[in-house]
Design a protein around this motif. Structure first.
Motif, short mmCIF file in Angstrom:
data_model
loop_
_atom_site.label_atom_id
_atom_site.label_comp_id
_atom_site.label_asym_id
_atom_site.label_seq_id
_atom_site.Cartn_x
_atom_site.Cartn_y
_atom_site.Cartn_z
N GLU A 658 -12.82 32.14 -11.81
CA GLU A 658 -14.01 31.50 -12.35
C GLU A 658 -14.44 30.32 -11.48
O GLU A 658 -13.60 29.63 -10.91
N PRO A 659 -15.76 30.07 -11.37
CA PRO A 659 -16.22 28.87 -10.65
C PRO A 659 -15.77 27.60 -11.38
O PRO A 659 -15.41 27.64 -12.56
N SER A 660 -15.80 26.49 -10.69
CA SER A 660 -15.47 25.21 -11.30
C SER A 660 -16.62 24.24 -11.10
O SER A 660 -17.32 24.28 -10.09
N ASP A 661 -16.83 23.37 -12.06
CA ASP A 661 -17.91 22.39 -12.01
C ASP A 661 -17.57 21.26 -11.05
O ASP A 661 -16.40 20.93 -10.84
N GLY A 662 -18.60 20.64 -10.52
CA GLY A 662 -18.40 19.46 -9.70
C GLY A 662 -18.20 18.21 -10.55
O GLY A 662 -18.47 18.21 -11.76
N TYR A 663 -17.74 17.15 -9.94
CA TYR A 663 -17.51 15.89 -10.64
C TYR A 663 -17.45 14.76 -9.62
O TYR A 663 -17.28 14.99 -8.42
N THR A 664 -17.60 13.54 -10.11
CA THR A 664 -17.56 12.35 -9.27
C THR A 664 -16.51 11.39 -9.80
O THR A 664 -16.49 11.10 -11.00
N LEU A 665 -15.63 10.93 -8.93
CA LEU A 665 -14.60 9.97 -9.30
C LEU A 665 -14.91 8.62 -8.67
O LEU A 665 -15.12 8.53 -7.46
N VAL A 666 -14.98 7.59 -9.49
CA VAL A 666 -15.30 6.24 -9.05
C VAL A 666 -14.06 5.36 -9.18
O VAL A 666 -13.36 5.41 -10.21
N ASP A 667 -13.76 4.58 -8.15
CA ASP A 667 -12.62 3.69 -8.20
C ASP A 667 -13.00 2.32 -7.66
O ASP A 667 -14.03 2.15 -6.99
N ALA A 668 -12.18 1.32 -7.95
CA ALA A 668 -12.39 -0.04 -7.46
C ALA A 668 -11.05 -0.73 -7.32
O ALA A 668 -10.09 -0.40 -8.03
N HIS A 669 -10.97 -1.69 -6.38
CA HIS A 669 -9.72 -2.38 -6.10
C HIS A 669 -10.00 -3.87 -5.88
O HIS A 669 -10.99 -4.24 -5.26
N LEU A 670 -9.11 -4.69 -6.38
CA LEU A 670 -9.21 -6.14 -6.20
C LEU A 670 -7.80 -6.69 -6.00
O LEU A 670 -6.89 -6.35 -6.75
N ALA A 671 -7.63 -7.53 -4.98
CA ALA A 671 -6.31 -8.10 -4.71
C ALA A 671 -6.47 -9.50 -4.12
O ALA A 671 -7.46 -9.81 -3.45
N TYR A 672 -5.48 -10.32 -4.40
CA TYR A 672 -5.42 -11.66 -3.81
C TYR A 672 -4.02 -11.88 -3.25
O TYR A 672 -3.02 -11.67 -3.94
N ARG A 673 -3.97 -12.32 -2.01
CA ARG A 673 -2.68 -12.50 -1.32
C ARG A 673 -2.57 -13.95 -0.83
O ARG A 673 -3.53 -14.51 -0.30
N TRP A 674 -1.41 -14.54 -1.03
CA TRP A 674 -1.17 -15.89 -0.53
C TRP A 674 0.19 -15.94 0.16
O TRP A 674 1.12 -15.21 -0.21
N ASP A 675 0.27 -16.76 1.18
CA ASP A 675 1.47 -16.86 2.02
C ASP A 675 2.23 -18.13 1.70
O ASP A 675 1.64 -19.20 1.48
N ARG A 676 3.55 -17.98 1.68
CA ARG A 676 4.43 -19.13 1.55
C ARG A 676 5.29 -19.21 2.82
O ARG A 676 5.13 -18.41 3.74
N THR A 677 6.21 -20.13 2.85
CA THR A 677 6.98 -20.36 4.08
C THR A 677 7.71 -19.11 4.54
O THR A 677 7.67 -18.75 5.72
N ALA A 678 8.38 -18.42 3.66
CA ALA A 678 9.19 -17.26 4.05
C ALA A 678 8.79 -16.00 3.31
O ALA A 678 9.55 -15.03 3.31
N SER A 679 7.62 -15.99 2.68
CA SER A 679 7.23 -14.82 1.91
C SER A 679 5.72 -14.78 1.73
O SER A 679 5.02 -15.77 1.95
N SER A 680 5.23 -13.62 1.33
CA SER A 680 3.84 -13.43 0.96
C SER A 680 3.81 -12.72 -0.39
O SER A 680 4.67 -11.87 -0.68
N TRP A 681 2.80 -13.08 -1.20
CA TRP A 681 2.68 -12.51 -2.54
C TRP A 681 1.28 -11.96 -2.72
O TRP A 681 0.31 -12.49 -2.16
#
Length: 721
Positions: A658-681
């Motif tokens: 059988e044929p299959s219908d089309g579809y659209t997938l929407v995504d989004a991403h948000l991140a914040y990174r900060w550095d310390r003396t011996a590490s990053s978060w």
């Protein structure tokens, strides 16, 4: 009216013309220097841009953003790559329309040695969350990995055996995350320590999810039910907004130690992968109990085909990996390298918590290669690969016999620069022997030849060409299947007379890099002779359709394109746009039908049938055409993106599909990174299917029973030190 899809040439041309404005490529001399990401799958270890054969490498922030519970889902947004789907616990890569035994999945260059190619409901035993980078080789990778890579290969690099001594005496990363769509709670860690010439490694992962949310109900309604053909019984009510029995529990971990010296190296790692996942209801059934049987002696089987309860798969894989090497062993060699793995795999199909069928796969795979020093401008490697696996299947759903498979391969690859040209040549010979329990053994010879070239027309623009002749030995399922394959809801009958599958591929591509735009295009065509596929017979036995493994000529034609555009870099941040699209068309070359006589095993006897097998038409479950776009932004420690992928309707379908219908997938991403003396978060939010659209992939055997997850938001924190 039937909608025709654009040709691959039009797809590539349209995307190229939309992006190749005169101003975008005016400054050809200012081409951007691409990151030299080493492709470890190649013995010559060139970077991703310098390798003539088509390859994609996913690493760094891009890998962090796309990591998912399965390998297929993790890499599914790369051009030319999609994924199978059998619930959130199973997703195997599809490369340019080819999957299963045609796509080799590797860990550190050695096969995963699981049972994922045997059945669509068997998971790949590799955890993508523990990967450093993932390499996708598109097109035949048979020169490097044997006949199981006739359609491509995916190599997961996890760093459990180190290549270099880290700069810091102790380094690592950790992550904890959750997800609203399935109440996921996951955590992983990795530590690498240095003690002299020794690099010690340890990693671990825990993942728990509940049944995932879906938009609406799970199963599609059949047209005949809507017409009232089933008024004699009341339709069973479906749960709304959730897919029952779709939860996953995964545990994985490893310890490793590598000694890196001036004259050589040696490393050993032990790892385990354990997962327990549900098979969504409706996908794993035993047949139609109302079906009239021809023989009275079939009556005793009726109760055995009643589904007692939910079906789950409990998988355990334990593995030992070894690598060793010697530098400058003789005057003409740069190094000799050994890579080997021993594997003990088992999964049990549980019905209502009780064991029903047990699959095992034990064996080893080893690869010995010698890398030569430059000689008259030629660089190259040659080597030997050998392995043996014992596959076992015991239980009521063991539709393939226990089989021992031995393989032996020898290979050589060479490359040389001729001014603006770079030429890559290679050849490989494999011998494969399959010895099934209680049946005659079969052995096959496979010869693979490859030529690829890069023509550098300027610093920022080159054309790429590829020609391959590849062969693949049939698998034990294709040769010896003889029973009910519940995952495909059919009875599969193998053909012990199958011949070696042969493919001839031609490809042309272009790479263009400037200060503002990176563009990659590819057009390809692969012509198969004796292509092995599962054909419908229009015969039913015990309520299951009977399908035969058979051979016919087939052609795959496709195109893929990707553009990354640097829109702006100002006080408001850096803005980037990524556009991509891909298309593949797969058809049998014949026409008409042919009559085939076959037998279907039934207890201690067999039923004989004849069927008309179609010799032409489209192949089943071919990935539909798609287009995607991602808009990214970064400023200081902030980064964000929003994107969408449009999957077209797939109506180029196989007989009885059988044929299959089309579809659209929407995504989004948000991140914040900060550095310390011996590490990053880093804290992050990742939204998927934000419009909560009902999506049923054409590549999934479960599309009538299990849509993709609905709207979900993943959240968590990562640490790097």
């Amino acid at each position: 009216m039937r909608r025709s899809l654009p040709s691959p040439h039009l797809l590539a041309s349209a995307l190229a013309l939309a992006l190749l404005s005169p101003t975008a490529f005016a400054n050809d001399a200012g081409a951007t220097d691409l990151d030299a990401v080493v492709v470890t799958a190649s013995p010559l270890k060139g970077n991703a841009e310098s390798v003539a054969t088509p390859v994609e490498v996913l690493y760094g922030e891009a890998l962090d953003r796309t990591k998912a519970g399965t390998l297929g889902e993790t890499i599914a947004k790369l051009p030319g790559v999609q994924t199978t789907y059998f619930g959130t616990g199973v997703g195997r890569p599809i490369i340019r329309g080819q999957e299963g035994p045609r796509v080799q999945v590797l860990s550190g260059g050695i096969g995963s040695m699981d049972a994922s190619t045997v059945s669509a409901d068997h998971a790949v035993s590799i955890e993508p969350f523990l990967a450093d980078q993932i390499e996708v080789l598109k097109g035949p990778a048979t020169l490097l990995f044997g006949s199981g890579a006739i359609g491509g290969a995916v190599n997961v690099v996890d760093g459990r055996l180190a290549d270099t001594i880290p700069d810091e005496p102790l380094s690592g990363r950790a992550e904890v995350r959750g997800n609203t769509v399935n109440d996921e709670r996951s955590g992983m860690f990795r530590l690498d320590g240095v003690n002299g010439n020794w690099v010690l490694h340890v990693d671990g992962l825990v993942r728990n999810t509940h049944d995932y949310d879906i938009p609406g109900v799970a199963a599609l309604h059949d047209d005949h039910e809507e017409d009232g053909d089933h008024d004699d019984h009341e339709e069973e009510e479906q749960p709304n907004g959730i897919l029952p029995n779709s939860s996953v529990r995964t545990r994985a971990g490893a310890i490793g130690a590598t000694w890196l010296g001036e004259g050589g190296y040696f490393g050993l790692a032990a790892s385990t992968y354990r997962t327990n996942y549900g098979i969504p209801s409706g996908a794993h059934v035993h047949g139609d109990d109302d079906h009239d049987h021809d023989d009275d002696d079939d009556d005793h089987d009726e109760e055995g085909h009643e589904e007692e309860g939910p079906v789950r798969i409990d998988m355990v894989q334990n593995r030992l990996d070894l690598k060793a090497g010697i530098y400058d062993p003789v005057s003409f060699l740069q190094s000799i390298n050994l890579r080997a793995a021993w594997n003990d795999y088992e999964h049990v199909e549980l019905e209502d918590g009780l064991p029903a069928t047990r699959f095992t796969n034990k064996g080893y795979d080893a690869r010995l290669e010698a890398v030569q020093k430059d000689r008259n401008g030629w660089r190259g490697a040659f080597g030997l690969q050998f392995g043996s696996t014992d596959f076992g299947a015991v239980g009521e759903e063991a539709f393939v016999p226990s089989t021992t498979t031995d393989n032996l391969g020898v290979f050589v690859v060479q490359e040389k620069d001729f001014g603006p040209w770079k030429l890559e040549l290679g050849g490989r010979y494999d011998h494969v022997e399959l010895r099934p329990e209680g049946r005659a053994s079969r052995d096959f010879d496979a010869i693979n030849l490859s030529a690829a070239a890069i023509w550098r027309l300027s610093d920022g623009f080159d054309l790429r060409f590829g020609l391959d002749r590849s062969e693949r030995a049939p698998t034990n399922e294709e040769l010896f299947a003889g029973g009910t394959h519940v995952a495909t809801q059919s009875i599969e009958i193998g053909d012990e007379a199958l011949d070696t599958e042969k493919g001839a591929r031609a490809e042309i591509g272009a790479h263009w890099h400037t200060d503002r735009v990176d563009l990659k295009l590819a057009l390809y065509r692969t012509e198969f002779s004796d292509f092995i596929y599962l054909a419908d017979t229009d015969v039913e036995e015990e309520g299951f359709p009977v399908r035969l493994w058979t051979q016919s000529d087939a052609t795959f034609t496709g195109a893929e394109a990707e553009a990354k555009i640097r829109l702006a870099d100002s006080a408001s941040g850096a803005w980037d746009l990524r556009l991509f699209g891909d298309y593949v068309r797969a058809k049998l070359d014949g026409s008409g039908t042919r009559t085939v006589a076959f037998e279907v095993p039934h207890g201690d006897h067999a039923h004989g049938y004849e069927a008309e097998i179609a010799q032409g038409g489209y192949l089943p479950r071919i990935a539909p055409m798609r287009f995607g776009a991602d808009l990214g932004w970064s400023l200081g420690g902030w980064r964000a993106s929003v994107g969408a992928v449009r999957y077209s309707k797939q109506d180029d379908v196989a007989q009885n599909e059988e044929p299959s219908d089309g579809y659209t997938l929407v995504d989004a991403h948000l991140a914040y990174r900060w550095d310390r003396t011996a590490s990053s978060w880093e804290v992050f939010l990742d939204g998927s299917n934000l419009t909560d659209e009902e999506a049923r992939p054409h590549t999934s055997l479960l599309r009538d029973y299990a849509p993709l997850p609905g709207r979900g938001v993943a959240f968590g924190i990562r640490a790097y030190f």
